[in-house]
Design a protein around this motif. Structure first.
Motif, PDB file in Angstrom:
ATOM      1  N   ASN A   1      32.234  65.095  38.709  1.00 32.86           N
ATOM      2  CA  ASN A   1      33.315  64.809  37.766  1.00 32.86           C
ATOM      3  C   ASN A   1      32.987  63.547  36.970  1.00 32.86           C
ATOM      4  O   ASN A   1      32.834  62.467  37.546  1.00 32.86           O
ATOM      5  N   PRO A   2      32.867  63.630  35.651  1.00 33.98           N
ATOM      6  CA  PRO A   2      32.539  62.447  34.853  1.00 33.98           C
ATOM      7  C   PRO A   2      33.598  61.362  34.943  1.00 33.98           C
ATOM      8  O   PRO A   2      33.316  60.180  34.781  1.00 33.98           O
ATOM      9  N   ARG A   3      34.844  61.779  35.211  1.00 34.02           N
ATOM     10  CA  ARG A   3      35.932  60.810  35.289  1.00 34.02           C
ATOM     11  C   ARG A   3      35.766  59.880  36.494  1.00 34.02           C
ATOM     12  O   ARG A   3      36.189  58.723  36.462  1.00 34.02           O
ATOM     13  N   SER A   4      35.138  60.370  37.557  1.00 32.89           N
ATOM     14  CA  SER A   4      34.904  59.544  38.739  1.00 32.89           C
ATOM     15  C   SER A   4      33.936  58.407  38.415  1.00 32.89           C
ATOM     16  O   SER A   4      34.146  57.256  38.803  1.00 32.89           O
ATOM     17  N   MET A   5      32.868  58.739  37.675  1.00 35.09           N
ATOM     18  CA  MET A   5      31.913  57.715  37.279  1.00 35.09           C
ATOM     19  C   MET A   5      32.561  56.710  36.338  1.00 35.09           C
ATOM     20  O   MET A   5      32.352  55.491  36.460  1.00 35.09           O
ATOM     21  N   LEU A   6      33.378  57.206  35.421  1.00 34.01           N
ATOM     22  CA  LEU A   6      34.051  56.309  34.480  1.00 34.01           C
ATOM     23  C   LEU A   6      35.014  55.382  35.209  1.00 34.01           C
ATOM     24  O   LEU A   6      35.137  54.207  34.853  1.00 34.01           O
ATOM     25  N   SER A   7      35.700  55.887  36.226  1.00 31.97           N
ATOM     26  CA  SER A   7      36.635  55.049  36.993  1.00 31.97           C
ATOM     27  C   SER A   7      35.910  53.898  37.680  1.00 31.97           C
ATOM     28  O   SER A   7      36.423  52.775  37.745  1.00 31.97           O
ATOM     29  N   LEU A   8      34.705  54.178  38.190  1.00 32.08           N
ATOM     30  CA  LEU A   8      33.910  53.113  38.795  1.00 32.08           C
ATOM     31  C   LEU A   8      33.529  52.060  37.761  1.00 32.08           C
ATOM     32  O   LEU A   8      33.564  50.853  38.038  1.00 32.08           O
ATOM     33  N   PHE A   9      33.160  52.511  36.578  1.00 38.03           N
ATOM     34  CA  PHE A   9      32.811  51.567  35.510  1.00 38.03           C
ATOM     35  C   PHE A   9      34.004  50.695  35.135  1.00 38.03           C
ATOM     36  O   PHE A   9      33.879  49.475  35.000  1.00 38.03           O
ATOM     37  N   LEU A  10      35.168  51.308  34.968  1.00 40.28           N
ATOM     38  CA  LEU A  10      36.357  50.566  34.541  1.00 40.28           C
ATOM     39  C   LEU A  10      36.779  49.535  35.586  1.00 40.28           C
ATOM     40  O   LEU A  10      37.219  48.433  35.229  1.00 40.28           O
TER      41      LEU A  10
END
Length: 282
Positions: A108-117
């Motif tokens: 899920n790309p959103r999981s990676m983005l959440s880590l970045f944020l």
């Protein structure tokens, strides 16, 4: 603890040394050991002929530094914050590389983005109202951190063909650029100063409210003419100028820093910056 004074001559140096002696005496009276090795001096000035007085504590000369760390922010003697920019970019790139290596199996790309944020973006905008850059080179270098993350996510999850530029990627994932978020924080911080949500009476007393209503281009805050970029882009001046531009340029959005509650004001400010985010990711 910080002890500071406006130094214009040797008399001011003597007064500052006397204040330092008072602190040392207080520590001795209360049986608190002062670590002189961790104490330092820094002079904030752009003058070539600066006054460099040698201060002492417990009969030991204090080290003079050109940069100090204050609550996680690197402050240099000319208030350029360049070393702080380098610090947050280096730390952010290191954490971003860690995220890339640790999320190879993520679906899920959103999981990676959440880590970045949560891990990276929080570093790149911590205390931004203090050090927010004004030169394009620094703005762009800090923005590259988020650009790199979104570009990697789009490549990994095959969004690249439809999301060719940065603005499209921001729209896809429903986030703002780092520059826009810093501008938003400035306006929110101004509200907190005006309503004493932040205990900073000196900052509040520095605000100059315009009482001349009959103006072709009304400005809420009165700003002086500044001789250098350090003063022109100083935090409080930058916040007031941003609010003046917001009020003058926004006809539809009502942003009232004086009468609106913080929640209402925050929503109005966020709505103003929403064109940067067109449609959140589902």
């Amino acid at each position: 603890m910080k002890i500071f004074a406006n130094i214009e001559g040797t008399d001011n140096c003597a007064v500052l040394q006397n204040d330092l002696n008072t602190v040392v005496k207080w520590c001795q009276s209360n049986k608190m050991k002062l670590n002189v090795d961790k104490c330092s001096i820094i002079s904030f000035t752009k003058k070539k002929n600066r006054i460099t007085h040698s201060y002492t504590a417990q009969d030991t000369p204090l080290n003079r530094n050109t940069t100090v760390r204050d609550l996680g922010v690197l402050i240099d003697e000319q208030l350029t914050f360049r070393q702080h920019y380098e610090y947050i970019m280096k730390r952010s790139r290191r954490l971003l590389g860690f995220i890339f290596r640790s999320t190879k199996d993520f679906k899920n790309p959103r999981s990676m983005l959440s880590l970045f944020l949560s891990l990276v973006r929080s570093i790149s905008e911590y205390c931004s109202p203090i050090w927010s850059p004004y030169y394009n080179v620094h703005i762009e270098n800090i923005e590259k951190i988020q650009k790199k993350c979104l570009r990697y996510i789009c490549y990994k999850y095959k969004f690249g063909r439809t999301l060719n530029n940065y603005s499209d990627r921001l729209s896809k994932f429903g986030i703002m650029s780092l520059q826009t978020r810093r501008a938003r924080y400035d306006l929110l911080y101004l509200h907190k100063i005006l309503h004493s949500s932040i205990d900073a009476p000196d900052l509040l007393s520095s605000l100059s409210i315009n009482i001349r209503y009959r103006m072709r281009v009304p400005k809420v805050f009165t700003l002086s003419v500044y001789k250098n970029n350090t003063s022109f882009y100083s935090p409080l001046v930058r916040m007031c100028r941003s609010y003046n531009e917001l009020v003058c340029g926004s006809k539809d959005t009502i942003v009232d820093v004086f009468n609106n509650k913080f929640s209402i004001y925050k929503k109005a400010v966020t709505d103003h910056f929403k064109p940067d985010v067109l449609s959140p990711h589902k």
